[in-house]
Design a protein around this motif. Structure first.
Motif, mmCIF file in Angstrom:
data_model
loop_
_atom_site.group_PDB
_atom_site.id
_atom_site.type_symbol
_atom_site.label_atom_id
_atom_site.label_comp_id
_atom_site.label_asym_id
_atom_site.label_seq_id
_atom_site.Cartn_x
_atom_site.Cartn_y
_atom_site.Cartn_z
ATOM 1 N N TRP A 184 36.224 40.905 29.651
ATOM 2 C CA TRP A 184 36.810 40.411 30.752
ATOM 3 C C TRP A 184 37.485 39.124 30.652
ATOM 4 C CZ3 TRP A 184 34.656 35.717 31.254
ATOM 5 C CH2 TRP A 184 33.339 35.410 30.931
ATOM 6 N N GLU A 531 34.588 39.213 37.702
ATOM 7 C CA GLU A 531 35.143 39.622 38.721
ATOM 8 C C GLU A 531 34.274 39.558 40.036
ATOM 9 O OE1 GLU A 531 38.303 42.592 36.975
ATOM 10 O OE2 GLU A 531 36.460 43.304 37.539
ATOM 11 N N SER A 534 31.891 35.074 39.163
ATOM 12 C CA SER A 534 32.493 34.025 38.636
ATOM 13 C C SER A 534 32.278 32.915 39.904
ATOM 14 C CB SER A 534 33.971 33.900 38.365
ATOM 15 O OG SER A 534 33.985 34.767 36.993
ATOM 16 N N ARG A 543 41.179 25.735 34.949
ATOM 17 C CA ARG A 543 40.905 26.520 36.080
ATOM 18 C C ARG A 543 39.490 26.337 36.584
ATOM 19 N NH1 ARG A 543 43.456 30.597 32.647
ATOM 20 N NH2 ARG A 543 41.530 31.653 32.627
ATOM 21 N N GLU A 545 37.347 29.112 38.257
ATOM 22 C CA GLU A 545 37.513 30.675 38.655
ATOM 23 C C GLU A 545 36.416 31.062 39.668
ATOM 24 O OE1 GLU A 545 37.536 32.713 34.984
ATOM 25 O OE2 GLU A 545 39.104 31.406 33.954
ATOM 26 N N GLY A 547 34.983 34.638 41.865
ATOM 27 C CA GLY A 547 34.964 36.080 42.059
ATOM 28 C C GLY A 547 34.538 36.455 43.381
ATOM 29 N N PHE A 587 44.109 38.819 38.731
ATOM 30 C CA PHE A 587 43.679 37.329 39.002
ATOM 31 C C PHE A 587 44.653 36.351 39.275
ATOM 32 C CE2 PHE A 587 41.840 33.794 35.925
ATOM 33 C CZ PHE A 587 40.769 33.699 36.960
ATOM 34 N N GLU A 588 44.827 35.525 40.118
ATOM 35 C CA GLU A 588 46.071 34.722 40.342
ATOM 36 C C GLU A 588 45.639 33.263 40.816
ATOM 37 O OE1 GLU A 588 48.460 36.239 43.179
ATOM 38 O OE2 GLU A 588 46.903 36.122 45.005
ATOM 39 N N TRP A 601 41.615 29.552 40.889
ATOM 40 C CA TRP A 601 41.885 30.918 40.563
ATOM 41 C C TRP A 601 41.067 31.836 40.969
ATOM 42 C CZ3 TRP A 601 46.147 32.906 37.189
ATOM 43 C CH2 TRP A 601 46.771 31.877 36.820
ATOM 44 N N GLU A 602 41.557 32.992 41.767
ATOM 45 C CA GLU A 602 40.648 33.892 42.250
ATOM 46 C C GLU A 602 41.061 35.350 42.175
ATOM 47 O OE1 GLU A 602 39.640 31.647 46.713
ATOM 48 O OE2 GLU A 602 41.027 33.065 46.488
ATOM 49 N N TYR A 603 39.827 36.194 41.822
ATOM 50 C CA TYR A 603 40.040 37.644 41.699
ATOM 51 C C TYR A 603 40.291 38.201 42.975
ATOM 52 C CZ TYR A 603 38.305 37.021 37.024
ATOM 53 O OH TYR A 603 38.019 36.629 35.679
ATOM 54 N N ARG A 604 41.458 39.083 43.198
ATOM 55 C CA ARG A 604 41.673 39.851 44.453
ATOM 56 C C ARG A 604 41.889 41.383 44.018
ATOM 57 N NH1 ARG A 604 46.011 35.050 46.481
ATOM 58 N NH2 ARG A 604 44.344 33.634 46.858
#
Length: 753
Positions: A184, A531, A534, A543, A545, A547, A587-588, A601-604
């Motif tokens: 990952w 994901e 985090s 960053r 991070e 999840g 991830f953005e 930064w976040e997972y979407r």
């Protein structure tokens, strides 16, 4: 380097003479057969000429196993005795097996796949000298196959992408084990090099129905070299590789023996060390240095109806981390071109893998059993050599069992796979990115194949259950104030993912030259730990991070159509595919700062569409097929359906042209070149900028000397011969404008016995 070059070319002017040899003619139905592989004790290979003739010279007296094989024909094996000062005449008459494209070639016995399956499968040979010793490891070679690309973080870390999908959407099967070594993370490499590897079979597209969660984009099946099973003598090799772009060197050796009671033992060992590489402007890219130690041991039994193999692999890597500021004035970590000792920041990665594989064959049933345990320890060291910033220890026990009933028109296979995985943060880790966790998963599948002469139908159905429990109660997580979503009182959180997957496909053989494949398959991937959970800073980046524990599993549906044409000197394949993936995770940047002051930064999740086209054309030229050309190309498109924009991390369109010319009577002098053309990528996703196209030219020469039971091989390859300075669109460091390696002269020497 001048001295090494003189030594290398001196090999081209000398050879060890022997007076004995073998020659003969290979025919089928009384007609000469060209392009047949003739092997002596599993090596020293030559190919038959257009008139079916072959010859092997300079052979020492003794007993040998002589093998003749060609696609579409049953293999012939002879035991021969070579006398001193003699010329032995051995002719072969090969028997066709159905037709050229109808031959059943086993791709993966563990899953029950062969070449007639409707899946799109490519195979890349790694035993050739020109594919040995790449600083990029296994992916340094595979990334130029149609539909395959590599996302790199320096030379030592190259991650596989298949048809635009990468990270934990690609499954790698290594010695039967389903690798789960933190893929990952962008800075977490595959951790597999080419030592002791014969070839890699690449399944393109969803294969979750056979390989479980993660096989959404495809599968890499890494197959060991087992040439020692072809002889009762000790066989093996020793070699060295030098790379000028990083002043790198690699030494490796392999040996194996099969005993008369069918027991065997084998071992592989290698050490590799690289300084910082130079880009196309001759600038040193600081902290791109790395070193790798590898040891592999194998033992088992190889009989006609029973084979087992116990393997142990040890891989130790120290990998410099190229920082985001490397290209800023005065910020480079470069020291001098020969510096290779580790400096901050860097990674220490240790892999220990113990695996057991067993196969049994009977007239009406086949069984496959695999058991393995893999321990991966990863430390990111940034602030001090005496401190670990991020430390993770993962233990993974994996099992795979299958029984197949191959008799009759319809074959039936039943399989079960499962994992038990634990992930722990090291007690001395100063930063916590993901929690401790336990994972249990089990998958049951059924695979059926129906062979109706020119038609082959295949269908599969699978059910999977995965339970993930995140744990934040250990002292170091409490001390770092790591909080699980919802802040549960017992500091534990469990998520369950389950569901079914299916595939259905057909293969149609119009005649011995034409084959069509159509496959409609589903794939799935349960979210990984990062994901889901985090919640912390990622060392080596700026960053923070985060999840989302409410994510659903990714679910895909893909249609794949391919056509293959094969004639005497021509093979062509073209395939097109289209897929949709629900709950696609990306991830953005969130566009705001975390309270820690770091960028958040976040997972979407979204719905994504992928489509693409791949082709490959191979042709043999001249009377004895001494010239071989290959042209392949790939086009991938990825769209975020919800946002109506391109997805990030989509490989640019690319073309690869290669030429191979074999000269001398025994084809022992090999001239090769490869032109790789990468188009500009202007279909950019979020947080991406357009990258220009570029072209890379590789040229090389290999020479082989046959001296009876032994061979000596030497090779020179000039990679990026025009010294192009470029930044690849799939580079993890693209945003910081860190170039890829410049011109590299790679020298290979190998002695095979």
């Amino acid at each position: 380097m001048k001295t090494l070059t003189v030594i290398f070319f001196s090999f081209f002017l000398s050879a060890t003479a022997q007076n004995s040899g073998i020659k003969g003619i290979v025919t089928t139905a009384g007609e000469p057969l060209d392009l047949v592989h003739i092997l002596l004790d599993g090596k020293n290979g030559v190919m038959t000429r257009e008139d079916g003739s072959y010859s092997i010279e300079n052979i020492r007296p003794g007993k040998y196993i002589l093998t003749a094989s060609s696609v579409g024909y049953l293999k012939e094996v002879r035991e021969v005795l070579v006398q001193p000062d003699s010329l032995l005449i051995i002719n072969f008459e090969l028997i066709p097996s159905r037709d050229e494209l109808g031959e059943i070639l086993i791709i993966d016995r563990r899953a029950g796949l062969n070449n007639k399956t409707p899946y799109n499968i490519s195979s890349i040979e790694l035993k050739g000298l020109k594919n040995t010793g790449s600083p990029g490891g296994l992916m340094g070679v595979l990334r130029e196959a149609p539909g395959v690309y590599g996302a790199e973080l320096g030379q030592g870390i190259v991650k596989p992408f298949i048809r635009g999908l990468g990270f934990t959407r690609i499954v790698t099967i290594y010695q039967g084990n389903k690798l789960k070594n933190h893929q990952w993370g962008a800075d977490h490499g595959l951790g597999v090099n080419d030592l002791g590897i014969e070839n890699v079979d690449i399944i393109k597209g969803p294969a979750s129905v056979l390989y479980g969660s993660g096989a959404l984009g495809g599968v890499l099946l890494v197959n060991d070299t087992e040439s020692y099973l072809q002889s009762n003598s000790i066989t093996g090799s020793a070699g060295a590789t030098l790379n000028t772009v990083s002043n790198g060197y690699r030494f490796n050796a392999s040996a194996g023996k099969k005993f008369r009671n069918d027991l065997f033992f084998a071992t592989d060992i290698a050490y590799e060390n690289h300084a910082d590489y130079r880009d196309g402007n001759n600038s040193i890219i600081g902290n791109s240095r790395f070193n790798v130690k590898t040891l592999r041991l194998h033992a088992g039994m190889n009989r006609q109806r029973f084979k087992n193999k116990l393997s142990f692999s040890y891989n130790d890597q120290q990998l410099g981390i190229i920082t985001d500021e490397e290209m800023l004035p005065g910020e480079s970590l470069a020291t001098h071109e020969w510096a290779r000792e580790m400096q901050l920041p860097f990674q220490k990665v240790e892999d220990l893998l113990l695996s057991y594989n067993q196969k049994t064959f009977h007239s009406n049933v086949e069984t496959i059993l695999h058991l393995s345990h893999h321990r991966n320890t990863r430390e990111e060291i940034e602030t001090s050599f005496d401190a670990t910033d991020l430390g993770l220890k993962q233990s993974h026990t994996f099992y795979n069992a299958r029984i197949k009933f191959p008799q009759g028109t319809i074959s039936h296979s039943f399989g079960v796979q499962g994992s038990y995985l634990t992930n722990h943060n090291l007690s001395n880790a100063q930063d916590i990115l993901i929690p401790d966790a336990n994972l249990i998963e089990t998958g049951l599948y059924y695979l059926a194949g129906m062979d109706l002469n020119s038609w082959f139908l295949q269908g599969a159905l699978r059910y999977d259950y995965r339970e993930v429990t995140a744990i934040a109660s250990s002292p170091n997580l409490v001390e770092n104030e790591f909080i699980l979503p919802g802040n549960p009182g017992d500091k534990e959180l469990t998520r369950i993912f389950s569901g079914t997957t299916a595939s259905l496909g057909a293969t149609k053989m119009l005649n011995k030259n034409h084959i069509f494949k159509l496959n409609i398959s589903g794939g799935f991937r349960a979210p990984d730990l990062a994901e889901l959970f985090s919640n912390g800073p990622h060392p080596g980046t700026s960053r923070f991070e985060k999840g989302n524990d409410q994510f659903e599993r990714e679910q895909s549906l893909q249609a794949d159509l391919s056509y293959t044409l094969q004639k005497k000197k021509l093979r062509m394949n073209i395939s097109a595919y289209s897929s949709i993936i629900d709950n696609y995770i990306f991830f953005e940047a969130a566009g705001q700062q975390h309270e820690s002051g770091m960028e958040l930064w976040e997972y979407r999740q979204t719905t994504a569409r992928f489509s693409g086209l791949e082709f490959e054309i191979k042709h043999s030229w001249l009377r004895d097929n001494n010239l071989e050309t290959s042209l392949n190309g790939t086009m991938v498109r990825g769209i975020d359906n919800n946002a109506g924009r391109p997805l990030a991390f989509i490989p640019p369109d690319n073309l690869n042209l290669s030429l191979d010319y074999y000269t001398l009577e025994d084809r022992s002098l090999h001239l090769h070149s490869r032109l790789r053309m990468i188009n500009r990528q202007n279909r950019t996703g979020i947080n991406e900028e357009e990258t220009p196209g570029y072209s890379l030219l590789n040229i090389g020469i290999n020479k082989t000397w046959f001296t009876g039971r032994t061979t000596i091989e030497g090779g020179l390859t000039l990679q990026n011969a025009l010294n192009k300075n470029y930044v690849d669109h799939m580079s993890i460091l693209r945003a910081f404008n860190v170039p890829s390696p410049g011109r590299n002269l790679m020298l290979n020497l190998r002695y095979t016995f």
